[in-house]
Enzyme design. Structure first.
Site, PDB file in Angstrom:
ATOM      1  N   GLY A 246      -2.736   0.516  15.495  1.00  0.00           N
ATOM      2  CA  GLY A 246      -3.914  -0.292  15.785  1.00  0.00           C
ATOM      3  C   GLY A 246      -3.558  -1.309  16.859  1.00  0.00           C
TER       4      GLY A 246
ATOM      5  N   LEU B 245       0.848  -1.197   0.000  1.00  0.00           N
ATOM      6  CA  LEU B 245       0.000   0.000   0.000  1.00  0.00           C
ATOM      7  C   LEU B 245       0.882   1.245   0.000  1.00  0.00           C
ATOM      8  CD1 LEU B 245      -2.691  -1.131   2.584  1.00  0.00           C
ATOM      9  CD2 LEU B 245      -2.493  -1.657   0.144  1.00  0.00           C
TER      10      LEU B 245
ATOM     11  N   ARG C 161       1.857  14.840   6.914  1.00  0.00           N
ATOM     12  CA  ARG C 161       2.676  15.224   8.066  1.00  0.00           C
ATOM     13  C   ARG C 161       4.174  15.247   7.741  1.00  0.00           C
ATOM     14  NH1 ARG C 161       0.211  10.859  12.012  1.00  0.00           N
ATOM     15  NH2 ARG C 161      -0.295   9.947   9.983  1.00  0.00           N
TER      16      ARG C 161
ATOM     17  N   LYS D 163       4.890  10.083   0.567  1.00  0.00           N
ATOM     18  CA  LYS D 163       5.596   9.614   1.769  1.00  0.00           C
ATOM     19  C   LYS D 163       6.480   8.391   1.512  1.00  0.00           C
ATOM     20  CE  LYS D 163       3.198   7.772   5.182  1.00  0.00           C
ATOM     21  NZ  LYS D 163       2.464   7.618   6.460  1.00  0.00           N
TER      22      LYS D 163
HETATM   23  C1  UD1 Z   1      -2.309   1.418   9.651  1.00  0.00           C
HETATM   24  C2  UD1 Z   1      -3.222   0.392  10.335  1.00  0.00           C
HETATM   25  C3  UD1 Z   1      -2.836   0.279  11.810  1.00  0.00           C
HETATM   26  C4  UD1 Z   1      -1.384  -0.119  11.917  1.00  0.00           C
HETATM   27  C5  UD1 Z   1      -0.483   0.869  11.135  1.00  0.00           C
HETATM   28  C6  UD1 Z   1       0.932   0.352  11.089  1.00  0.00           C
HETATM   29  C7  UD1 Z   1      -5.381   0.490   9.205  1.00  0.00           C
HETATM   30  C8  UD1 Z   1      -6.777   0.967   9.296  1.00  0.00           C
HETATM   31  N1  UD1 Z   1      -4.586   0.810  10.212  1.00  0.00           N
HETATM   32  O1  UD1 Z   1      -2.554   2.671  10.267  1.00  0.00           O
HETATM   33  O2  UD1 Z   1      -3.637  -0.671  12.444  1.00  0.00           O
HETATM   34  O3  UD1 Z   1      -0.985  -0.152  13.276  1.00  0.00           O
HETATM   35  O4  UD1 Z   1      -0.948   0.998   9.776  1.00  0.00           O
HETATM   36  O5  UD1 Z   1       1.791   1.284  10.518  1.00  0.00           O
HETATM   37  O6  UD1 Z   1      -5.031  -0.164   8.265  1.00  0.00           O
HETATM   38  N2  UD1 Z   1      -2.669   3.826   2.239  1.00  0.00           N
HETATM   39  C9  UD1 Z   1      -3.155   3.755   0.952  1.00  0.00           C
HETATM   40  N3  UD1 Z   1      -4.412   4.176   0.702  1.00  0.00           N
HETATM   41  C10 UD1 Z   1      -5.223   4.660   1.660  1.00  0.00           C
HETATM   42  C11 UD1 Z   1      -4.724   4.734   2.976  1.00  0.00           C
HETATM   43  C12 UD1 Z   1      -3.446   4.303   3.242  1.00  0.00           C
HETATM   44  O7  UD1 Z   1      -2.450   3.313   0.041  1.00  0.00           O
HETATM   45  O8  UD1 Z   1      -6.371   5.022   1.323  1.00  0.00           O
HETATM   46  C13 UD1 Z   1      -1.291   3.357   2.497  1.00  0.00           C
HETATM   47  C14 UD1 Z   1      -0.373   4.467   2.976  1.00  0.00           C
HETATM   48  O9  UD1 Z   1       0.336   5.046   1.882  1.00  0.00           O
HETATM   49  C15 UD1 Z   1       0.573   3.736   3.905  1.00  0.00           C
HETATM   50  C16 UD1 Z   1      -0.246   2.545   4.406  1.00  0.00           C
HETATM   51  O10 UD1 Z   1      -1.328   2.407   3.525  1.00  0.00           O
HETATM   52  O11 UD1 Z   1       1.719   3.259   3.229  1.00  0.00           O
HETATM   53  C17 UD1 Z   1      -0.742   2.752   5.813  1.00  0.00           C
HETATM   54  O12 UD1 Z   1      -1.595   3.872   5.841  1.00  0.00           O
HETATM   55  P1  UD1 Z   1      -1.607   4.908   7.029  1.00  0.00           P
HETATM   56  O13 UD1 Z   1      -2.606   5.952   6.741  1.00  0.00           O
HETATM   57  O14 UD1 Z   1      -0.236   5.347   7.345  1.00  0.00           O
HETATM   58  O15 UD1 Z   1      -2.188   3.972   8.192  1.00  0.00           O
HETATM   59  P2  UD1 Z   1      -1.972   4.084   9.732  1.00  0.00           P
HETATM   60  O16 UD1 Z   1      -2.853   5.137  10.276  1.00  0.00           O
HETATM   61  O17 UD1 Z   1      -0.520   4.201  10.016  1.00  0.00           O
HETATM   62 CA    CA Z   2       1.385   4.727   8.884  1.00  0.00          CA
END
Ligand code: UD1
Ligand code: CA
Length: 461
Positions: free
Chosen positions: A141, A9, A16, A23
């Site tokens: 999480g 992902l 931030r 990022k």
């Molecule tokens: C997520 C997890 C959390 C975990 C943490 C670990 C969920 C809901 N939460 O939270 O439980 O402890 O990662 O680091 O999954 N991304 C996308 N598309 C989106 C949203 C995110 O590609 O629509 C990607 C971001 O670029 C990133 C990763 O997914 O690389 C994680 O997303 P982020 O928003 O950082 O999640 P956390 O709040 O850190």
């Molecule tokens: Ca994250």
């Protein structure tokens, strides 16, 4: 692993981070975080990898350079939605297991991914979350357990005060049975504090269907660390830097003092090589044994043979063979090959050139677009004139040639085997083997000229 796949992902903006880059391209030890995750997938032996891109998609795709499959997430609606965007990829690998990873968590390593997969298979799980115990679990999480059995994952923003006390957190990396994941993906609803589609909800949904869920606790809690801002990114750099320096020490690399020393994760260094302060080694750089690198050297994507010296030298995308001494204050620009026992001295720039074995380019010289043979001697201040304002041309210097001080070699031009050029010559025509090329006015002598001048000067004073 043949039928297994990975979805990374990498669509988030990372506001931030305050960066114009997405990022996942922000760097830890001069390597984008996404690159770390891709290397881990490679080390875990996962043959099929798909990267979900969104924010800064062009930049991410440019970095991936067509080497990986991609899926697009136009709008960032959460991690569950991000995986759904890779549905086509997922459907192509339904027979195997799929590991979902975050592009912003660079330390998730190949070994942990593999071990978690073994556990996943042994347990017959539909989903296995990689978790770790953190002293400061804030922001991650939390893993919810009932009598030891994983029952779900709750996000920081949705957690009750009691749940916030839990220190076992979700790394954001999970192994799924691909077919099971596909089945529940569309059932994820954005019923939470952030109004997002959480991938973490897949755990509960699979349990509701009577499938098995579990957590694999990482041995080293650091593997789950992620970076959301510059401060955490710096912290990851500090952790990785120390760890990598220690690995090199274990391999017999010598550091007198590590001030200003930064070594990228893919750099290989031979035994008994000494790395001096202010040295940065990045990319796919390999250094041989018994070298002295530094002080103040920067080497990128370059192979350096055994027993070389690179003193205050910058070298990029080149090959340097054994027993070569370079520096101080030298730049080796991309696409050079420097053969054994060559010597490149102070204030020399070499670009897109071959330097033969035993050749000396000792001082104040520019060698560009040139093929230089072995045992050639460059006097001080030689310039290959490779650019006519429109095109670049090559210079050829054959074995045993002797290039006089302050020679300009106007390319395309060839200096033959064992030939000489006279000091101060601007050579525009080929010099045959064994000949002398001289191109300058005859010296004339004016007897008594200076004496007369001197008398005049003394009178004035
Ligand atoms: C997520 C997890 C959390 C975990 C943490 C670990 C969920 C809901 N939460 O939270 O439980 O402890 O990662 O680091 O999954 N991304 C996308 N598309 C989106 C949203 C995110 O590609 O629509 C990607 C971001 O670029 C990133 C990763 O997914 O690389 C994680 O997303 P982020 O928003 O950082 O999640 P956390 O709040 O850190
Ligand atoms: Ca994250």
């Amino acid at each position: 692993m043949e039928q297994n796949s990975a979805i990374i992902l990498a669509a988030g903006a990372g506001k931030r981070m305050k960066s114009s880059k997405p990022k996942v391209l922000c760097e830890v030890l001069l390597k984008p975080m996404l690159g770390w995750v891709l290397t881990s997938c490679e080390q875990a032996g996962i043959p099929h990898v798909c990267v979900v891109t969104g924010h800064g998609r062009e930049q991410v795709e440019a970095y991936l350079d067509g080497k990986y499959e991609t899926a697009v997430q136009q709008e960032q609606k959460g991690t569950g939605h991000a995986v759904l965007c890779a549905e086509t990829f997922l459907k192509q690998h339904l027979d195997g297991d799929v590991v979902v990873l975050c592009g912003d968590a660079p330390f998730m390593d190949g070994q942990t991914i593999q071990r978690a997969h073994e556990y996943h298979q042994q347990q017959g799980n539909a989903v296995t979350v990689i978790s770790a115990n953190l002293e400061q679990p804030f922001g991650y999480g939390r893993i919810i357990r009932d009598n030891g059995q994983v029952t779900g994952i709750v996000e920081q923003k949705d957690a009750t005060e009691e749940q916030k006390q839990i220190t076992e957190v979700n790394s954001g990396t999970y192994w799924f049975k691909a077919a099971d994941l596909l089945q529940v993906l569309t059932e994820i609803k954005p019923n939470n504090a952030q109004g997002e589609y959480y991938l973490t909800d897949a755990v509960e949904l699979l349990l509701q269907q009577g499938k098995k869920a579990g957590a694999y606790q990482a041995e080293d809690a650091n593997v789950i660390l992620g970076a959301n801002d510059r401060k955490t990114l710096y912290r990851l750099n500090t952790i990785a830097r120390e760890k990598i320096l220690e690995q090199h020490m274990e391999n017999g690399v010598e550091f007198v003092c590590t001030d200003g020393v930064v070594i990228g994760p893919d750099v290989v260094i031979g035994m008994e090589t000494q790395i001096l302060p202010g040295t940065i080694l990045k990319g796919k750089t390999t250094i041989g044994t018994q070298c002295v690198i530094g002080p103040n050297s920067l080497v990128k994507d370059t192979t350096v043979g055994d027993r070389c010296v690179l003193n205050a030298t910058q070298a990029y995308d080149s090959i340097i063979h054994e027993d070569v001494t370079i520096g101080p204050f030298v730049q080796i620009r991309p696409n050079c090959e420097i053969h054994h026992k060559a010597h490149i001295g102070d204030f020399v720039e070499v670009k897109n050139s071959t330097i033969g074995a035993g050749t000396a380019v000792a001082h104040l010289t520019y060698v560009g677009d040139s093929d230089v043979g072995s045992n050639v001697n460059f006097g001080c201040g030689v310039v290959t004139v490779n650019y006519d304002g429109v095109n670049k041309h090559r210079t050829t210097i054959e074995d045993d040639a002797f290039i006089g001080c302050n020679t300009n070699l106007v390319a395309p031009v060839r200096v033959g085997k064992g030939a000489y050029t006279a000091a101060g010559s601007t050579i525009t025509k080929d010099v045959p083997d064994g000949a002398l090329g001289i191109e300058r006015a005859q010296q004339t002598i004016k007897e008594g000229f200076a004496t007369r001048k001197l008398k005049g000067r003394k009178k004035k004073a």
